[in-house]
Motif scaffolding. Structure first.
Motif, PDB file in Angstrom:
ATOM      1  N   ILE A  74     -21.074 -14.384 -14.320  1.00 52.35           N
ATOM      2  CA  ILE A  74     -19.953 -15.315 -14.246  1.00 52.35           C
ATOM      3  C   ILE A  74     -19.670 -15.563 -12.766  1.00 52.35           C
ATOM      4  N   GLY A  75     -19.616 -16.827 -12.383  1.00 49.71           N
ATOM      5  CA  GLY A  75     -19.311 -17.180 -10.998  1.00 49.71           C
ATOM      6  C   GLY A  75     -17.872 -17.633 -10.859  1.00 49.71           C
ATOM      7  N   VAL A  76     -17.254 -17.267  -9.748  1.00 47.52           N
ATOM      8  CA  VAL A  76     -15.899 -17.726  -9.426  1.00 47.52           C
ATOM      9  C   VAL A  76     -15.943 -18.318  -8.024  1.00 47.52           C
ATOM     10  N   PHE A  77     -15.528 -19.573  -7.904  1.00 47.53           N
ATOM     11  CA  PHE A  77     -15.611 -20.293  -6.626  1.00 47.53           C
ATOM     12  C   PHE A  77     -14.240 -20.702  -6.122  1.00 47.53           C
ATOM     13  N   ASP A  78     -14.064 -20.606  -4.816  1.00 49.65           N
ATOM     14  CA  ASP A  78     -12.875 -21.157  -4.160  1.00 49.65           C
ATOM     15  C   ASP A  78     -13.284 -21.665  -2.789  1.00 49.65           C
ATOM     16  N   SER A  79     -12.480 -22.559  -2.243  1.00 48.39           N
ATOM     17  CA  SER A  79     -12.745 -23.041  -0.896  1.00 48.39           C
ATOM     18  C   SER A  79     -12.526 -21.932   0.132  1.00 48.39           C
ATOM     19  N   GLY A  80     -11.824 -20.885  -0.256  1.00 48.89           N
ATOM     20  CA  GLY A  80     -11.584 -19.787   0.674  1.00 48.89           C
ATOM     21  C   GLY A  80     -11.335 -18.484  -0.056  1.00 48.89           C
ATOM     22  N   VAL A  81     -10.194 -17.869   0.231  1.00 50.62           N
ATOM     23  CA  VAL A  81      -9.893 -16.564  -0.358  1.00 50.62           C
ATOM     24  C   VAL A  81      -8.771 -16.618  -1.410  1.00 50.62           C
ATOM     25  N   GLY A  82      -8.050 -17.732  -1.491  1.00 48.61           N
ATOM     26  CA  GLY A  82      -6.940 -17.817  -2.431  1.00 48.61           C
ATOM     27  C   GLY A  82      -7.376 -17.604  -3.872  1.00 48.61           C
ATOM     28  N   GLY A  83      -8.587 -18.028  -4.198  1.00 53.61           N
ATOM     29  CA  GLY A  83      -9.099 -17.860  -5.553  1.00 53.61           C
ATOM     30  C   GLY A  83      -9.199 -16.411  -5.980  1.00 53.61           C
ATOM     31  N   LEU A  84      -9.106 -15.504  -5.029  1.00 49.95           N
ATOM     32  CA  LEU A  84      -9.131 -14.084  -5.374  1.00 49.95           C
ATOM     33  C   LEU A  84      -7.918 -13.687  -6.208  1.00 49.95           C
TER      34      LEU A  84
END
Length: 275
Positions: free
Chosen positions: A7-17
């Motif tokens: 499963i991949g999780v993408f964000d433009s930076g670190v907020g998606g953490l």
């Protein structure tokens, strides 16, 4: 032997953490790849075409790393790139892959939190101007009144670790005053940016304790659990070794230093090149 996939999780930076943390908590057995496009962040002020290009490059890189299902844990990418990727790129070139966003699952539930029928969405300029939340929420809750406010300085304040400072409080109060002018009946504030949960202590200083502040992490995690239950043919393909790989297109040290704000634990990361 059939290949098992991540499963991949993408964000433009670190907020998606903030979203990723909740996903791992709900579904700890799976193998994950997290990618932050920190070298080109923030996405919020870029054009539609640029955001689509950047997001697609990252998604395609994650496909090559063995991701069968990718969550765009970025409101801006979900607002400005997801529809094209789902309706064009997946159909034309990746028919067996899946890419999901954070806006739709949030829109499906947000109206249930409100008693007055008035909610607010706070987000980056790109997310707010896209109108994606208005469109999606209206689909599920047509009688709900949605008030929007862009907060363009919040992400840089958070990423510079100034989110609890007096300076941050000044800008939070300023943006919330603009929101209050729109309506005095708002009883739910949706944080439409994955960075914004770190602003909750400051936000609470300027809103009534009766106002519910909703972040997306748990909503998206619950939605993913439901999605996998409804797609057992995909779920069976996903490997379950409880591994997590963190990658960034930017500085490994910067990512590691910022990640501790969002993920609550020490992580190891590697720098990668996409596109």
């Amino acid at each position: 032997m059939q290949k098992k996939l991540k499963i991949g999780v993408f964000d433009s930076g670190v907020g998606g953490l903030t979203v990723f943390k909740e996903i791992v908590a709900k579904l700890p057995d799976y193998d994950y790849l997290y990618l932050g496009d920190n070298a080109r962040a923030p996405y919020g002020d870029h054009s539609f075409d640029v955001i689509y290009k950047y997001t697609l490059e990252c998604v395609e890189w994650m496909f090559k790393q063995g991701c069968e299902l990718i969550i765009l844990a970025c409101n801006t990418a979900s607002a400005k790139a997801l529809r094209n990727i789902q309706q064009k790129d997946l159909v034309d070139r990746y028919p067996h892959k899946r890419v999901l966003g954070v806006i739709r699952p949030t829109a499906e539930t947000i109206g249930n939190y409100s008693k007055t029928g008035n909610i607010a969405v706070l987000g980056t300029r790109g997310t707010i101007e896209s109108g994606s939340y208005l469109l999606e929420i209206n689909h599920f809750f047509p009688n709900l009144k949605v008030h929007q406010q862009s907060c363009p300085l919040w992400v840089p304040l958070i990423e510079n670790k100034e989110h609890l400072s007096e300076g941050a409080a000044y800008f939070v109060e300023k943006d919330l005053k603009k929101l209050a002018i729109q309506s005095n009946s708002i009883d739910v504030i949706l944080l439409g940016c994955t960075h914004y949960p770190l602003m909750i202590p400051t936000i609470k200083k300027f809103v009534s304790p009766d106002v519910k502040i909703i972040s997306q992490g748990e909503i998206v995690a619950n939605s993913l659990v439901d999605y996998l239950n409804r797609h057992p043919e995909l779920e069976r393909e996903l490997s379950k070794n409880s591994t997590v790989r963190f990658c960034t297109t930017g500085s490994e040290l910067d990512f590691k230093n910022h990640a501790s704000l969002f993920f609550d634990k020490e992580i190891n990361t590697e720098k990668v090149t996409v596109g």
